[in-house]
Design a protein around this motif. Sequence first.
Motif, short mmCIF file in Angstrom:
data_model
loop_
_atom_site.label_atom_id
_atom_site.label_comp_id
_atom_site.label_asym_id
_atom_site.label_seq_id
_atom_site.Cartn_x
_atom_site.Cartn_y
_atom_site.Cartn_z
N CYS A 188 21.23 39.15 21.81
CA CYS A 188 20.05 38.46 21.26
C CYS A 188 20.53 37.25 20.45
O CYS A 188 21.31 37.43 19.51
CB CYS A 188 19.27 39.42 20.37
N PRO A 189 20.07 36.04 20.78
CA PRO A 189 20.53 34.86 20.02
C PRO A 189 20.25 34.96 18.52
O PRO A 189 20.95 34.34 17.72
CB PRO A 189 19.73 33.71 20.65
N LEU A 190 19.25 35.75 18.12
CA LEU A 190 18.94 35.91 16.70
C LEU A 190 19.73 37.04 16.06
O LEU A 190 19.63 37.28 14.86
CB LEU A 190 17.44 36.19 16.52
N ASN B 295 19.14 40.19 16.31
CA ASN B 295 18.16 41.12 15.73
C ASN B 295 18.79 42.49 15.51
O ASN B 295 19.67 42.91 16.26
CB ASN B 295 16.98 41.28 16.70
N ILE C 172 18.33 45.48 16.32
CA ILE C 172 17.52 46.20 17.31
C ILE C 172 17.61 47.73 17.15
O ILE C 172 16.57 48.40 17.08
CB ILE C 172 17.91 45.74 18.74
N ASN D 227 13.94 37.48 12.74
CA ASN D 227 13.17 36.75 13.74
C ASN D 227 11.85 36.28 13.16
O ASN D 227 10.96 37.09 12.88
CB ASN D 227 12.90 37.67 14.94
N CYS E 1 8.63 36.42 20.81
CA CYS E 1 9.88 36.66 21.57
C CYS E 1 9.76 37.94 22.39
O CYS E 1 10.23 38.00 23.53
CB CYS E 1 11.06 36.75 20.62
N CYS F 160 10.74 36.23 25.86
CA CYS F 160 12.19 36.15 26.08
C CYS F 160 12.54 36.66 27.47
O CYS F 160 11.97 37.66 27.92
CB CYS F 160 12.94 37.02 25.07
N GLN G 293 14.41 38.89 28.64
CA GLN G 293 15.24 39.98 28.09
C GLN G 293 16.33 40.43 29.05
O GLN G 293 17.39 40.86 28.63
CB GLN G 293 14.33 41.17 27.72
N LEU H 153 19.23 38.64 28.09
CA LEU H 153 19.61 38.63 26.68
C LEU H 153 19.84 40.07 26.20
O LEU H 153 20.77 40.72 26.62
CB LEU H 153 18.54 37.90 25.86
N CYS H 154 18.95 40.55 25.33
CA CYS H 154 19.17 41.86 24.69
C CYS H 154 19.25 42.99 25.73
O CYS H 154 20.19 43.80 25.71
CB CYS H 154 18.05 42.14 23.69
N ILE I 200 13.38 46.79 25.09
CA ILE I 200 13.48 46.24 23.73
C ILE I 200 12.34 45.26 23.44
O ILE I 200 11.67 45.34 22.39
CB ILE I 200 14.85 45.55 23.55
N GLU J 242 9.41 45.60 20.65
CA GLU J 242 9.30 44.59 19.59
C GLU J 242 7.85 44.08 19.50
O GLU J 242 7.27 43.97 18.42
CB GLU J 242 10.25 43.43 19.91
N VAL K 43 13.63 31.67 21.93
CA VAL K 43 14.47 32.40 20.98
C VAL K 43 15.60 31.52 20.44
O VAL K 43 15.98 31.64 19.27
CB VAL K 43 14.99 33.71 21.61
#
Length: 483
Positions: free
Chosen positions: A61-63, A65, A67, A90, A96, A100, A102, A105-106, A121, A125, A464
């Motif tokens: 995840c670029p942030l 998070n 998770i 976030n 997101c 996103c 996903q 990413l995550c 995820i 969220e 994101v």
Amino acid sequence: MSKKTPFEFLDTARRMPERVPLSLRKQGDWSELYGRFDGGDAKHQAGRCLDCGNPYCSWGCPLHNRIPQWLELAREGRIHEAAALCHETNPLPEICGRVCPQDRLCEGSCTLNDGFGAVTIGAVEKYIVDSALADGWRPDLAAVTATGKRVAVVGAGPAGLSCADRLARAGIAATVFDRYESIGGLLQFGIPSFKLERTVMATRHGILEGMGVEFRLGVEVGRDVGFDALLADYDAVFLGLGSYRYTDGGLPGQDLRNVLPALPFLVQNGRIVIGDDTQGRAIAGWEDEIALPELRGRHVVVLGGGDTGMDCVRSAVRLGAASVRCVYRRNEANMPGSAREVANAREEGVEFLFNRQPLALLGDGAVSAVRVAETRLGEADARGRQRAEIVPGSESELPADVVIISFGFQPDPPAWLSTHGIAQHDNGRIRVTGGKGDGGLPFQTTHPRVFAGGDGVRGADLVVTAAYEGREAAKGIAQLLLA
Ligand code: FAD
Ligand code: SF4
């Protein structure tokens, strides 16, 4: 709540929330495709998390998070705490969770991808934050002390909104300027409602105002208010200008009738869908609104395989097109669009023509066909992507009543940036420092009191990553103003 067992993923399969039935989508249903988990589903899906010692999902995840921690709170039904934790990293979690990619990413990094199906995820969220907000939960800024500092944020897209959120949490008053009457940038007028319903942005608008963020909407910086005035009136400025100069590919025949650039098509259609023509102004770079041709019963070809292309093909399905084809010059594995969106498009009847390079648009007055050639993948380019090489003698023609060109976007920096010493790269991206040993603060431009982030800095990318850069730029601004 029952104690967590480490093997819940064996008993509970990965499951996404219910989707709008296919028949309704094909009849022109524009509501958000994915519904929302009920509490039981969310707990079970969250309970599938293995809580790996090293949370690969957070790294994906670029942030970054947190998770596994908020999944566990969701499993225990502690939704307000989960929502607070989501917001710690976030600024736009419910958005997101919806948009996103996903799978890249995550969720693409989840250990359970190893044959069991990643934890859902993004959907959890979305569930956490939607549920908490519906329940009256709001970010708690009671402990924040006003610093007396003021920052102008130009652009109410995800980069600008995320920066404003973090500034408010640091006690710095943020005023957000946007040339449009609604907040969100591309979230509001680019991304179709079947991915993100507009009520979500309206709720976020209220939350940010509740945090003390002021909005000056319908105000274009450089036209309605000068950049000089912002520098004079505020302690610092953040630029979240986006990226709107579209790449047309220079195809012969692109001026034919019924050849449309992707974003004006999506914007115009989006306005019609929600019955809103109050935005008032054409999109920057396209001063004239485009007239949308009728798509019902017609053969539509979309050129390009990114997220915007996927939104175009799926919009064309909902507009009743007789056939929708997507032409992409590389193979499926190299498509930039999210695999989930490609799967949804395919299910909705979109035909993908991979390894096809468009050469020209043909027609007499209006477009009637696209000339394409087959491609094969050759040497890798500077970014490591294999070049698409044309196979000699492989040309053919695809019939088309409407062609939508979706080849991507580049930043289109306004002239006042250079006038104020804000340097750009050759392709128009604003130069920023990383704050890691290069002498600058995070996302500081070559003007010491001006920071920037999002698509205007990276080129067209993701919500994101824009949120990440807005968040980090706010840290840089706080370092400058509160040192
Ligand atoms: P923007 O969202 O473009 O916002 C910039 C804002 O700045 C705009 O509101 C603009 O009006 C304002 N502005 C600019 N100049 C001025 C000025 N001089 N004065 C006042 N206001 C100004 N990403 C995903 O993660 N998932 C997706 O599913 C997805 N789908 C997409 C679909 C489409 C059709 C498109 C085009 C993009 C999509 N993206 C998606 C990408 C994502 O929307 C962008 O990366 C993101 O919005 C960039 O955020 P930003 O804040 O940098 O810019
Ligand atoms: Fe995944 Fe996006 Fe949420 Fe990060 S912000 S956890 S990448 S859905």
